[in-house]
Design a protein around this motif. Structure first.
Motif, mmCIF file in Angstrom:
data_model
loop_
_atom_site.group_PDB
_atom_site.id
_atom_site.type_symbol
_atom_site.label_atom_id
_atom_site.label_comp_id
_atom_site.label_asym_id
_atom_site.label_seq_id
_atom_site.Cartn_x
_atom_site.Cartn_y
_atom_site.Cartn_z
ATOM 1 N N UNK A 1 5.449 -58.961 -7.520
ATOM 2 C CA UNK A 1 4.627 -60.042 -7.072
ATOM 3 C C UNK A 1 3.738 -59.819 -5.995
ATOM 4 N N UNK A 2 2.480 -58.636 -6.602
ATOM 5 C CA UNK A 2 1.456 -58.569 -6.158
ATOM 6 C C UNK A 2 0.320 -58.775 -6.483
ATOM 7 N N UNK A 3 -0.401 -59.201 -5.483
ATOM 8 C CA UNK A 3 -1.825 -59.899 -6.039
ATOM 9 C C UNK A 3 -2.768 -58.724 -6.726
ATOM 10 N N UNK A 4 -3.510 -58.753 -7.479
ATOM 11 C CA UNK A 4 -4.254 -58.753 -8.189
ATOM 12 C C UNK A 4 -5.518 -58.301 -8.618
ATOM 13 N N UNK A 5 -6.624 -58.161 -7.989
ATOM 14 C CA UNK A 5 -8.203 -59.109 -7.780
ATOM 15 C C UNK A 5 -9.030 -57.714 -9.303
ATOM 16 N N UNK A 6 -9.813 -58.950 -9.456
ATOM 17 C CA UNK A 6 -10.376 -58.674 -10.906
ATOM 18 C C UNK A 6 -11.441 -57.417 -10.901
ATOM 19 N N UNK A 7 -11.142 -56.883 -9.693
ATOM 20 C CA UNK A 7 -12.214 -55.914 -8.942
ATOM 21 C C UNK A 7 -10.983 -54.628 -9.781
ATOM 22 N N UNK A 8 -9.375 -54.408 -9.593
ATOM 23 C CA UNK A 8 -9.162 -53.242 -10.011
ATOM 24 C C UNK A 8 -8.464 -54.121 -11.631
#
Length: 318
Positions: free
Chosen positions: A137-144
């Motif tokens: 349930x971790x947030x991953x942004x567009x960069x990663x």
């Protein structure tokens, strides 16, 4: 590159920064990766003569002889037992996944060159990033996410599915990498409940226990030279784990983690010297993409950690 003890940079576990010595930390990391590449070379040499279970038995058993006394000394003895009782399920899951990863890699080594398997394994941090959304349930942004896409493109270039280079052993490498990525995630959850040294010991213990009956069933008597190689796998692997732990105690994870990619140099050199393997141009191209993607994810993790610290409330002192 076998299923080894992961770094705090890839597991989310805290690293110790007290009394940092960056240069020594980098040296220890380079030494750890070099030792792991030697261990992998020994394992690849022996996979044609011994069943995977017998190699796993020596890998886990000999490493356990090195790690258990250290864990008992560093972990406070009986306190480790109390910790294990608090999270038996998490420790068992981590051990099973680690066993599955190394067993798969041993099957892949029968046909794949060291550097190609190492390239595929470099996808593990990318898989961890992708799976951290549904599992942790971790947030991953567009960069990663962009780095993940680039990294997987690198894997496809190395594997060349549907082409003449693709071999069945590549499937074992993919299965092993998936096991390895899930192992890293399981270590995140286990590491929040117990000490990292206990996780390392239980991993070696579970590997030994699982491999023992299969090894006895398929036992192949080794020659003195082969016995030395089997013992060397566990000995070198145990020493490599100690160097890895030491590296992250001497320097910040964001500084030493990128040196894990030095495995490519060691694997290419040992693969050529021992097996006569010459990596194809597509392998090098895929490695460039995988390394760039992995380093960028480490960079983003470092930025996110810095932002989190800057937003954290200051309590007491300055």
């Amino acid at each position: 590159m076998s299923a080894r003890a992961p770094s705090p940079a890839t597991t989310g576990l805290p690293a110790t920064h007290g009394g940092d010595n960056p240069l020594s930390g980098i040296v220890m990391m380079l030494l750890a990766v070099a030792l792991f590449s030697v261990m992998d070379t020994l394992a690849k040499l022996l996979t044609t003569d011994f069943p995977a279970a017998q190699i796993l038995l020596f890998r886990g058993g000999v490493a356990l002889l090195i790690l258990a006394p250290l864990a008992w000394r560093l972990g406070g003895g009986l306190d480790l037992v109390h910790q294990a009782r608090r999270a038996p399920g998490k420790l068992l899951l981590a051990g099973l996944l680690g066993f599955g990863a190394l067993a798969s890699f041993l099957m892949a080594w029968r046909e794949l060159p060291l550097v190609e398997l190492g390239a595929i394994l470099f996808a593990a941090p990318l898989i961890v990033t992708a799976l951290s959304v549904p599992l942790l349930k971790e947030a991953v942004g567009i960069h990663r996410w962009s780095a993940v896409v680039v990294g997987f493109a690198g894997v496809l270039i190395v594997l060349q599915p549907g082409g003449a280079v693709f071999v069945p052993a590549a499937l074992w490498a993919i299965v092993g990498t998936l096991f390895y990525a899930l192992w890293l995630i399981s270590l995140r959850t286990a590491g929040k409940a117990v000490s990292s040294v206990l996780v390392a010991v239980t991993n070696a213990l579970i590997m030994t226990v699982l491999a023992l009956p299969f090894a006895l069933w398929q036992w192949t008597p080794p020659s003195p030279e082969q016995a030395a190689g089997l013992v060397g796998i566990g000995l070198v692997g145990g020493l490599a784990q100690l160097c890895l732990v030491r590296a992250f105690s001497l320097a910040p994870a964001a500084l030493v983690a990128p040196f894990d990619y030095s495995y490519t140099v060691y694997a290419a050199a040992l693969g050529y010297a021992v097996f006569g393997d010459i990596p194809a141009s597509s392998t090098w191209l895929g490695l460039v993409l995988l390394t760039a993607a992995g380093l960028y994810i480490i960079h983003r993790e470092r930025l996110n950690a810095r932002r989190s610290r800057s937003r954290a409330p200051v309590t007491g002192g300055e």
